[in-house]
Design a protein around this motif. Sequence first.
Motif, PDB file in Angstrom:
ATOM      1  N   VAL A 155       4.144   5.745  -6.152  1.00  0.00           N
ATOM      2  CA  VAL A 155       4.076   7.063  -5.520  1.00  0.00           C
ATOM      3  C   VAL A 155       2.808   7.260  -4.706  1.00  0.00           C
ATOM      4  O   VAL A 155       2.601   8.327  -4.144  1.00  0.00           O
ATOM      5  CB  VAL A 155       4.181   8.192  -6.582  1.00  0.00           C
ATOM      6  CG1 VAL A 155       5.527   8.161  -7.262  1.00  0.00           C
ATOM      7  CG2 VAL A 155       3.055   8.105  -7.602  1.00  0.00           C
ATOM      8  N   SER A 156       1.947   6.240  -4.607  1.00  0.00           N
ATOM      9  CA  SER A 156       0.688   6.407  -3.891  1.00  0.00           C
ATOM     10  C   SER A 156       0.490   5.276  -2.899  1.00  0.00           C
ATOM     11  O   SER A 156       0.393   4.111  -3.286  1.00  0.00           O
ATOM     12  CB  SER A 156      -0.489   6.457  -4.882  1.00  0.00           C
ATOM     13  OG  SER A 156      -1.728   6.473  -4.181  1.00  0.00           O
ATOM     14  N   LEU A 157       0.415   5.621  -1.627  1.00  0.00           N
ATOM     15  CA  LEU A 157       0.166   4.618  -0.593  1.00  0.00           C
ATOM     16  C   LEU A 157      -1.250   4.063  -0.709  1.00  0.00           C
ATOM     17  O   LEU A 157      -1.471   2.855  -0.629  1.00  0.00           O
ATOM     18  CB  LEU A 157       0.384   5.246   0.785  1.00  0.00           C
ATOM     19  CG  LEU A 157       0.080   4.363   2.005  1.00  0.00           C
ATOM     20  CD1 LEU A 157       1.051   3.196   2.069  1.00  0.00           C
ATOM     21  CD2 LEU A 157       0.156   5.181   3.293  1.00  0.00           C
ATOM     22  N   ARG A 158      -2.210   4.931  -0.920  1.00  0.00           N
ATOM     23  CA  ARG A 158      -3.610   4.492  -0.946  1.00  0.00           C
ATOM     24  C   ARG A 158      -3.902   3.573  -2.128  1.00  0.00           C
ATOM     25  O   ARG A 158      -4.681   2.619  -2.012  1.00  0.00           O
ATOM     26  CB  ARG A 158      -4.542   5.702  -0.991  1.00  0.00           C
ATOM     27  CG  ARG A 158      -4.515   6.546   0.283  1.00  0.00           C
ATOM     28  CD  ARG A 158      -5.579   7.635   0.244  1.00  0.00           C
ATOM     29  NE  ARG A 158      -5.531   8.466   1.422  1.00  0.00           N
ATOM     30  CZ  ARG A 158      -4.770   9.541   1.560  1.00  0.00           C
ATOM     31  NH1 ARG A 158      -3.976   9.894   0.559  1.00  0.00           N
ATOM     32  NH2 ARG A 158      -4.778  10.248   2.663  1.00  0.00           N
ATOM     33  N   GLU A 159      -3.307   3.846  -3.283  1.00  0.00           N
ATOM     34  CA  GLU A 159      -3.561   3.019  -4.456  1.00  0.00           C
ATOM     35  C   GLU A 159      -3.111   1.572  -4.234  1.00  0.00           C
ATOM     36  O   GLU A 159      -3.626   0.654  -4.858  1.00  0.00           O
ATOM     37  CB  GLU A 159      -2.818   3.590  -5.674  1.00  0.00           C
ATOM     38  CG  GLU A 159      -3.412   4.861  -6.236  1.00  0.00           C
ATOM     39  CD  GLU A 159      -4.764   4.632  -6.888  1.00  0.00           C
ATOM     40  OE1 GLU A 159      -4.972   3.549  -7.451  1.00  0.00           O
ATOM     41  OE2 GLU A 159      -5.615   5.535  -6.806  1.00  0.00           O
ATOM     42  N   ASN A 160      -2.178   1.365  -3.323  1.00  0.00           N
ATOM     43  CA  ASN A 160      -1.657   0.021  -3.081  1.00  0.00           C
ATOM     44  C   ASN A 160      -2.468  -0.757  -2.058  1.00  0.00           C
ATOM     45  O   ASN A 160      -2.189  -1.930  -1.820  1.00  0.00           O
ATOM     46  CB  ASN A 160      -0.198   0.108  -2.621  1.00  0.00           C
ATOM     47  CG  ASN A 160       0.716   0.587  -3.720  1.00  0.00           C
ATOM     48  OD1 ASN A 160       0.741   0.040  -4.806  1.00  0.00           O
ATOM     49  ND2 ASN A 160       1.467   1.651  -3.460  1.00  0.00           N
ATOM     50  N   GLN A 161      -3.464  -0.109  -1.445  1.00  0.00           N
ATOM     51  CA  GLN A 161      -4.304  -0.780  -0.455  1.00  0.00           C
ATOM     52  C   GLN A 161      -3.437  -1.523   0.568  1.00  0.00           C
ATOM     53  O   GLN A 161      -3.488  -2.749   0.699  1.00  0.00           O
ATOM     54  CB  GLN A 161      -5.271  -1.738  -1.146  1.00  0.00           C
ATOM     55  CG  GLN A 161      -6.355  -1.059  -1.955  1.00  0.00           C
ATOM     56  CD  GLN A 161      -7.302  -0.246  -1.079  1.00  0.00           C
ATOM     57  OE1 GLN A 161      -8.060  -0.806  -0.305  1.00  0.00           O
ATOM     58  NE2 GLN A 161      -7.261   1.062  -1.193  1.00  0.00           N
ATOM     59  N   THR A 162      -2.619  -0.770   1.284  1.00  0.00           N
ATOM     60  CA  THR A 162      -1.627  -1.363   2.166  1.00  0.00           C
ATOM     61  C   THR A 162      -1.521  -0.543   3.440  1.00  0.00           C
ATOM     62  O   THR A 162      -2.018   0.578   3.522  1.00  0.00           O
ATOM     63  CB  THR A 162      -0.273  -1.418   1.431  1.00  0.00           C
ATOM     64  OG1 THR A 162       0.656  -2.163   2.177  1.00  0.00           O
ATOM     65  CG2 THR A 162       0.274  -0.019   1.190  1.00  0.00           C
ATOM     66  N   ASP A 163      -0.894  -1.107   4.450  1.00  0.00           N
ATOM     67  CA  ASP A 163      -0.678  -0.379   5.697  1.00  0.00           C
ATOM     68  C   ASP A 163       0.505   0.567   5.586  1.00  0.00           C
ATOM     69  O   ASP A 163       0.507   1.645   6.175  1.00  0.00           O
ATOM     70  CB  ASP A 163      -0.432  -1.366   6.848  1.00  0.00           C
ATOM     71  CG  ASP A 163      -1.632  -2.260   7.118  1.00  0.00           C
ATOM     72  OD1 ASP A 163      -2.747  -1.734   7.187  1.00  0.00           O
ATOM     73  OD2 ASP A 163      -1.451  -3.481   7.253  1.00  0.00           O
ATOM     74  N   MET A 164       1.515   0.141   4.837  1.00  0.00           N
ATOM     75  CA  MET A 164       2.725   0.961   4.696  1.00  0.00           C
ATOM     76  C   MET A 164       3.431   0.584   3.414  1.00  0.00           C
ATOM     77  O   MET A 164       3.168  -0.469   2.825  1.00  0.00           O
ATOM     78  CB  MET A 164       3.655   0.764   5.896  1.00  0.00           C
ATOM     79  CG  MET A 164       4.242  -0.626   6.007  1.00  0.00           C
ATOM     80  SD  MET A 164       5.152  -0.884   7.551  1.00  0.00           S
ATOM     81  CE  MET A 164       3.806  -0.854   8.737  1.00  0.00           C
ATOM     82  N   MET A 165       4.361   1.436   2.987  1.00  0.00           N
ATOM     83  CA  MET A 165       5.144   1.129   1.807  1.00  0.00           C
ATOM     84  C   MET A 165       6.509   1.803   1.914  1.00  0.00           C
ATOM     85  O   MET A 165       6.673   2.800   2.631  1.00  0.00           O
ATOM     86  CB  MET A 165       4.434   1.583   0.524  1.00  0.00           C
ATOM     87  CG  MET A 165       4.361   3.083   0.328  1.00  0.00           C
ATOM     88  SD  MET A 165       3.540   3.571  -1.217  1.00  0.00           S
ATOM     89  CE  MET A 165       4.781   3.107  -2.433  1.00  0.00           C
ATOM     90  N   ILE A 166       7.478   1.231   1.217  1.00  0.00           N
ATOM     91  CA  ILE A 166       8.769   1.886   1.036  1.00  0.00           C
ATOM     92  C   ILE A 166       8.712   2.547  -0.337  1.00  0.00           C
ATOM     93  O   ILE A 166       8.612   1.873  -1.360  1.00  0.00           O
ATOM     94  CB  ILE A 166       9.936   0.880   1.112  1.00  0.00           C
ATOM     95  CG1 ILE A 166       9.950   0.177   2.469  1.00  0.00           C
ATOM     96  CG2 ILE A 166      11.257   1.596   0.864  1.00  0.00           C
ATOM     97  CD1 ILE A 166      10.143   1.088   3.655  1.00  0.00           C
TER      98      ILE A 166
END
Length: 337
Positions: A155-166
């Motif tokens: 549920v968190s884009l920032r926690e995944n340290q990524t450019d994008m997520m599904i």
Amino acid sequence: MEPFDPDQRNLVRSSLDNENILSGQFWGELRVFLAVAKAKSFNRAAEVLNTSQPTVSRQVRRLQDLMGSQLFVPTKHGVRLTPKGQALAQALTRLDHSLFALTNDLKAETKEAEGIVRVSITDGLNTFFVAPAIPTFSAEHPRIQLHLKSPANVVSLRENQTDMMIGFSPIEAADISSRRLGSLHFIPVVAKSYIQQQGIPTRSNLAQHFFLQSEFYTSKTGLWDPWNSAVAKGQIAHFCDNSMAYGMLVKAGLGIGLLGSYTVLEPDAVPLDLDVKMSVPLYALALTERLNAKPVQLVFDWLCDMFGPKNPWFSPEFRLNNPPSRFDIGIKLLFNL
């Protein structure tokens, strides 16, 4: 008339003019601290940094002296961050993410898009849709490298340290772009080998059957109630919270599992009519600033098309007998269907 002369250096100095900011070896010590925070061990951090444990310890001690705060406390299994250390680690992780975005070789102004694009996506969607489609995407954009990551936080884009997520819910933030896609449909699935040993599960005989449960499905949201009601009528064989391993347990014939409807493309999978069907909306989430880079925008649009409602597997209506489409050609090749 201006009250101050804009050319007066003592009035318009920038922070870069301050020669004391992060002076000496401070940058290097912050890097060492972050390595220890991630590894939770001085020895493991030394291996990652290709240096010695005494060097790591010495640099962390100097950083603690400079900050006037203890950053780690020892434990039986390594080290643990103090509250001050946790705050510093989180700040450095955000900085590390920003530095990656700045230094990644994304040549958005060139004719041919080039660079690394990081995507967080669940193992199941990655295995069945993204991975089979990459050859076609790479043929069109040979200089774009994908870094596919399992989400640490769904549920968190920032926690995944990524450019994008599904993901499965929108994120309301000024610096994050969110696009509603299709719906992921979940159904109970069992392997043919399970049916050979235990018989086919029906609504009336669940008491004699085994289920595979996950903490993802035990959340008190109400969405998973039909599944949990069915599980309560039978026996739980195993628990598993890794989506790929969960699917492999089902494939091994160890019990009934709740999986995405697209898994029926697997030749060994048998969908069950247990009055258990539920749908979860899919969202494409990306850092808005990163979408200014051509490679990131290309990957974002590609994923939105793949998981959008035009794909029969993610259409609003639940169907198992979906007509062949360009979205599942790669899947059929993957399973030699």
